[in-house]
Design an enzyme around this catalytic site. Structure first.
Site, PDB file in Angstrom:
ATOM      1  N   ASP A 118     -10.752 -11.332  -1.228  1.00 20.24           N
ATOM      2  CA  ASP A 118     -10.028 -10.294  -0.502  1.00 20.24           C
ATOM      3  C   ASP A 118      -8.913 -10.982   0.300  1.00 20.24           C
ATOM      4  O   ASP A 118      -7.833 -11.239  -0.226  1.00 20.24           O
ATOM      5  CB  ASP A 118     -11.047  -9.542   0.360  1.00 20.24           C
ATOM      6  CG  ASP A 118     -10.480  -8.334   1.075  1.00 20.24           C
ATOM      7  OD1 ASP A 118      -9.418  -7.833   0.662  1.00 20.24           O
ATOM      8  OD2 ASP A 118     -11.084  -7.883   2.051  1.00 20.24           O
ATOM      9  N   LYS A 152      -8.350  -9.361  -5.153  1.00 19.05           N
ATOM     10  CA  LYS A 152      -7.464  -8.348  -4.576  1.00 19.05           C
ATOM     11  C   LYS A 152      -6.186  -9.053  -4.131  1.00 19.05           C
ATOM     12  O   LYS A 152      -6.043  -9.395  -2.956  1.00 19.05           O
ATOM     13  CB  LYS A 152      -8.131  -7.705  -3.339  1.00 19.05           C
ATOM     14  CG  LYS A 152      -9.325  -6.813  -3.628  1.00 19.05           C
ATOM     15  CD  LYS A 152      -9.864  -6.227  -2.317  1.00 19.05           C
ATOM     16  CE  LYS A 152     -10.947  -5.206  -2.556  1.00 19.05           C
ATOM     17  NZ  LYS A 152     -11.571  -4.752  -1.288  1.00 19.05           N
ATOM     18  N   ARG A 185     -25.725  -3.063  -4.967  1.00 22.29           N
ATOM     19  CA  ARG A 185     -25.611  -4.331  -5.710  1.00 22.29           C
ATOM     20  C   ARG A 185     -26.191  -4.212  -7.111  1.00 22.29           C
ATOM     21  O   ARG A 185     -25.774  -4.914  -8.027  1.00 22.29           O
ATOM     22  CB  ARG A 185     -26.367  -5.449  -4.985  1.00 22.29           C
ATOM     23  CG  ARG A 185     -25.774  -5.852  -3.642  1.00 22.29           C
ATOM     24  CD  ARG A 185     -26.388  -7.168  -3.208  1.00 22.29           C
ATOM     25  NE  ARG A 185     -26.219  -7.444  -1.789  1.00 22.29           N
ATOM     26  CZ  ARG A 185     -25.141  -8.016  -1.261  1.00 22.29           C
ATOM     27  NH1 ARG A 185     -24.121  -8.339  -2.036  1.00 22.29           N
ATOM     28  NH2 ARG A 185     -25.080  -8.243   0.033  1.00 22.29           N
TER      29      ARG A 185
HETATM   30  P1  IMP Z   1     -12.428 -12.575   2.184  1.00 24.31           P
HETATM   31  O1  IMP Z   1     -12.817 -13.675   3.095  1.00 24.31           O
HETATM   32  O2  IMP Z   1     -11.624 -11.534   2.901  1.00 24.31           O
HETATM   33  O3  IMP Z   1     -11.754 -13.044   0.925  1.00 24.31           O
HETATM   34  O4  IMP Z   1     -13.738 -11.816   1.828  1.00 24.31           O
HETATM   35  C1  IMP Z   1     -14.492 -12.084   0.740  1.00 24.31           C
HETATM   36  C2  IMP Z   1     -15.847 -11.437   0.872  1.00 24.31           C
HETATM   37  O5  IMP Z   1     -15.736 -10.107   1.402  1.00 24.31           O
HETATM   38  C3  IMP Z   1     -16.465 -11.272  -0.476  1.00 24.31           C
HETATM   39  O6  IMP Z   1     -17.302 -12.349  -0.760  1.00 24.31           O
HETATM   40  C4  IMP Z   1     -17.236  -9.983  -0.358  1.00 24.31           C
HETATM   41  O7  IMP Z   1     -18.537 -10.242   0.088  1.00 24.31           O
HETATM   42  C5  IMP Z   1     -16.532  -9.188   0.707  1.00 24.31           C
HETATM   43  N1  IMP Z   1     -15.666  -8.149   0.126  1.00 24.31           N
HETATM   44  C6  IMP Z   1     -14.319  -8.085   0.128  1.00 24.31           C
HETATM   45  N2  IMP Z   1     -13.862  -6.990  -0.482  1.00 24.31           N
HETATM   46  C7  IMP Z   1     -14.956  -6.325  -0.911  1.00 24.31           C
HETATM   47  C8  IMP Z   1     -15.138  -5.108  -1.650  1.00 24.31           C
HETATM   48  O8  IMP Z   1     -14.215  -4.387  -2.062  1.00 24.31           O
HETATM   49  N3  IMP Z   1     -16.441  -4.771  -1.898  1.00 24.31           N
HETATM   50  C9  IMP Z   1     -17.499  -5.511  -1.491  1.00 24.31           C
HETATM   51  N4  IMP Z   1     -17.360  -6.649  -0.807  1.00 24.31           N
HETATM   52  C10 IMP Z   1     -16.113  -7.064  -0.523  1.00 24.31           C
END
Ligand code: IMP
Ligand code: MG
Length: 182
Positions: free
Chosen positions: A106, A134, A168
């Site tokens: 994300d 994303k 999940r």
């Molecule tokens: P980041 O640090 O923002 O890249 O977040 C990554 C983590 O956020 C992932 O390992 C997921 O656990 C969670 N995450 C981010 N987007 C989603 C989503 O659309 N659905 C479910 N979990 C998400």
């Protein structure tokens, strides 16, 4: 039960078949890129469990599997940027080829943190493999070596991905209805 979860989805964006075909494709690439090597696969709990299980079943290399758990989200759908290690790896990765397996990238903050942390153990290499990405949500530059599908900024669940620990176990991936989490 599964139908009740399905009702919480706006729509299914990736079917079980589409996912499994993509997982096979990624495994084929890894089989090719890591020929004659013995990588350490590090699966990030808990979201990457289904993906990493299907992935390694299609990897034809001698490998080791380990797990790491971090927290960044709580029960919210927004990245806090704060990453805490809740479970560390048990494998000595010094001079090893590491493949980090994640469910979704994300902001990129979680994987950035994890890969910086693992570099301190002096692995020979670290590659990042994520089922979903994303790209519009990235807050930092992150190089993803293997990616399954790019998705928009909607919140998605299923095939390992959760909202507040649910969904999940869905074998497909869908967009969660906004009313569920807002
Ligand atoms: P980041 O640090 O923002 O890249 O977040 C990554 C983590 O956020 C992932 O390992 C997921 O656990 C969670 N995450 C981010 N987007 C989603 C989503 O659309 N659905 C479910 N979990 C998400
Ligand atoms: Mg996760």
């Amino acid at each position: 039960m599964k139908n009740r979860m399905k009702n919480d989805l706006e729509k299914i964006i990736l079917t079980e078949n589409e996912i499994l075909n993509k997982v096979q494709e990624i495994a084929d690439k890894i089989n090719h890129d890591y020929k004659d090597r013995e990588p350490v696969i590090i699966s990030i709990l808990r979201g990457a469990t289904l993906f990493s299980a299907d992935l390694i079943k299609n990897i034809e290399l001698k490998l080791e599997l380990d797990f790491m758990a971090v927290s960044s989200y709580g029960d919210s759908t927004e990245s806090s940027g704060v990453v805490k290690i809740k479970k560390d790896i048990d494998t000595d990765i010094s001079n090893r080829d590491v493949i980090l397996v994640e469910d979704i990238i994300d902001t990129g903050l979680t994987l950035k943190y994890i890969s910086e942390y693992l570099k301190k153990h002096n692995p020979k290499s670290i590659a990042i493999c994520s089922l979903l990405d994303k790209p519009k949500a990235h807050k930092i530059d992150i190089k993803i070596d293997y990616v399954g599908f790019e998705v928009g900024n909607e919140f998605v669940v299923g095939y390992g991905l959760d909202f507040a620990q649910h969904y999940r176990n869905l074998p497909y991936i869908g967009i969660l209805k906004k009313e569920i989490y807002s």
